[in-house]
Scaffold this motif. Structure first.
Motif, mmCIF file in Angstrom:
data_model
loop_
_atom_site.group_PDB
_atom_site.id
_atom_site.type_symbol
_atom_site.label_atom_id
_atom_site.label_comp_id
_atom_site.label_asym_id
_atom_site.label_seq_id
_atom_site.Cartn_x
_atom_site.Cartn_y
_atom_site.Cartn_z
ATOM 1 N N ILE A 55 -5.179 -4.466 -3.947
ATOM 2 C CA ILE A 55 -6.496 -4.367 -3.289
ATOM 3 C C ILE A 55 -7.121 -5.750 -3.151
ATOM 4 N N TYR A 56 -6.804 -6.642 -4.086
ATOM 5 C CA TYR A 56 -7.422 -7.965 -4.140
ATOM 6 C C TYR A 56 -6.523 -9.052 -3.541
ATOM 7 N N ASN A 68 -4.185 -11.051 -0.546
ATOM 8 C CA ASN A 68 -4.312 -11.403 0.863
ATOM 9 C C ASN A 68 -3.720 -10.289 1.713
ATOM 10 N N LYS A 69 -4.466 -9.830 2.712
ATOM 11 C CA LYS A 69 -4.058 -8.658 3.494
ATOM 12 C C LYS A 69 -2.875 -8.958 4.419
ATOM 13 N N THR A 70 -2.583 -10.221 4.647
ATOM 14 C CA THR A 70 -1.439 -10.583 5.492
ATOM 15 C C THR A 70 -0.143 -10.613 4.700
ATOM 16 N N ASN A 106 0.084 -9.706 1.182
ATOM 17 C CA ASN A 106 0.116 -8.757 0.043
ATOM 18 C C ASN A 106 0.776 -9.380 -1.183
ATOM 19 N N ASP A 125 -7.348 -13.499 -2.981
ATOM 20 C CA ASP A 125 -7.549 -13.704 -1.552
ATOM 21 C C ASP A 125 -8.592 -14.804 -1.404
ATOM 22 N N ASN A 184 -11.675 -13.014 -3.630
ATOM 23 C CA ASN A 184 -11.290 -11.842 -4.418
ATOM 24 C C ASN A 184 -10.141 -12.208 -5.340
ATOM 25 N N ASN A 195 5.865 -9.412 -2.426
ATOM 26 C CA ASN A 195 5.010 -8.582 -1.580
ATOM 27 C C ASN A 195 4.785 -7.265 -2.309
ATOM 28 N N LYS A 233 3.392 -4.489 -1.429
ATOM 29 C CA LYS A 233 3.681 -3.276 -0.664
ATOM 30 C C LYS A 233 5.157 -2.896 -0.787
#
Length: 376
Positions: A273-274, A276-278, A280, A297, A302, A322, A324
């Motif tokens: 959740i915390y 980097n969204k690119t 992970n 992030d 975060n 990663n 995910k």
């Protein structure tokens, strides 16, 4: 021509075939089921030209005949009828199908069965048997790791490498790799390796019987046929060269971290959740018998960190992954405890169940991500 069967009998068969029906078919008739009746045996076919599923069921019929019936209308009709006998009356001059039940009549327009594409004549050069349980496990362990990239057609399916020594089922998307190995599939002589497409295997997994039964696999260079009970799935194979997976799997990953699978899975779901969204990206820092999992992030300030207890055999290590990919891998392992086999920050990591059943060898590989300079 007329034939009679219960709503549940027909519905059960067509629901298993429904997943093959294409949404935007190249041939409009592929939006239909092909019904073929001969000697009281109803054979139902669904196809998208790449994958075909055929099911057989006994019915009460007064004659033989074939017709193509709209798949969606038939499925929706039977789903909303209570359990009862229904009679199909077919007019071969107009290809009109009338379904009669206790409550009413339903008339729909069918098509000429001769317009439905026929299966080619198959000359299968390879044949073997395995249980539906083994095949289901092989698909379940590997399917999630196949690639969806059309530019990598050789990775858009599962590689079947069958030999007398062992049988490997392998999938990769270049970021992760799964090898599911069995030692109890009876293979005689040399068998050509094949790549089964993702859609065909998804449909096959959905129709495999829940109770263990024998599955026959026949294949040549172009097609594979899976037969079990009253079902048959025919699929065109992927005609590409699969990556040399054995050379990708590292042999010197001697830094071992063993811990509870659910504990690590829960930790990753919170930490990501915390991240980097690119990318992970999560950081694994192993010290003594502790695993520190962290992420940050920088764009949003975060950050998060957790500590897990583990059994560690090797040097202290920091490596990035990663999250995910790790979560998907852990979701597809059934063992309570897993072992991370690590080497160096730039080398692939291996994840294996701590204990595995006899004749089964599950190995999952995940590529690392280059770590940033942050550290807790």
């Amino acid at each position: 021509m007329k034939f009679t069967a219960s709503t549940s009998t027909i519905l059960k068969q067509i629901q298993m075939l429904n997943g093959v029906i294409p949404n935007n078919p190249t041939m409009p008739i592929l939006e239909n089921f092909l019904f073929e009746i001969q000697g009281g045996l109803l054979k139902i076919t669904a196809s998208d030209m790449q994958t075909t599923i055929i099911s057989e069921v006994n019915v009460e019929a007064n004659a033989d005949g074939n017709v193509a019936i709209p798949a969606k209308m038939l499925t929706d009709t039977l789903k909303n009828l209570p359990e009862q006998p229904v009679t199909f009356s077919i007019d071969f001059e107009t290809y009109t199908i009338e379904i009669s039940s206790d409550n009413g009549r339903y008339k729909l327009a069918g098509e000429n069965a001769e317009d439905y594409p026929s299966n080619p004549d198959f000359d299968m050069s390879n044949s073997l048997s395995m249980t539906s349980e083994i095949l289901g496990d092989a698909i379940g362990y590997t399917l999630f790791a196949t690639s969806s990239d059309d530019m990598k057609p050789n990775m858009n399916g599962v590689f079947f490498n069958l030999s007398e020594e062992h049988s490997d089922f392998v999938a990769t998307d270049s970021h992760r790799l799964v090898r599911y190995r069995r030692h109890d599939i009876a293979v005689t002589g040399m068998m050509s390796p094949i790549i089964m497409g993702k859609k065909a295997l998804t449909q096959l997994k959905n129709i495999l019987p829940s109770e263990s039964s024998d599955v026959t696999l026949e294949f040549n260079e172009q097609y594979a046929i899976f037969s079990f009970g009253s079902m048959k799935l025919i699929s065109r194979l992927i005609d590409e060269r699969f990556p040399d997976y054995e050379n990708v799997i590292p042999l010197n990953n001697t830094n071992l971290v063993t811990l509870d699978r659910q504990a690590l899975l829960g930790c990753l779901k919170r930490i990501v959740i915390y991240a980097n969204k690119t990318t992970n990206q999560v950081r694994f820092k192993v010290q003594d018998n502790e695993l520190f999992v962290s992420a940050e992030d920088l764009d949003f300030s975060n950050e998060a960190k957790e500590r897990l207890f583990c059994e560690h055999d090797g040097e202290d290590l920091e490596i990035g992954f990663n999250a995910k990919f790790l979560i998907e891998i852990l979701n597809n392992i059934s063992s309570d405890r897993i072992t991370l086999r690590l080497s160096e920050p730039g080398m692939a990591g291996l994840i294996v169940p701590e204990e595995q059943p006899e004749n089964e060898d599950v190995l999952m590989l995940v590529m690392p991500i280059m770590l940033h300079n942050f550290s807790y």
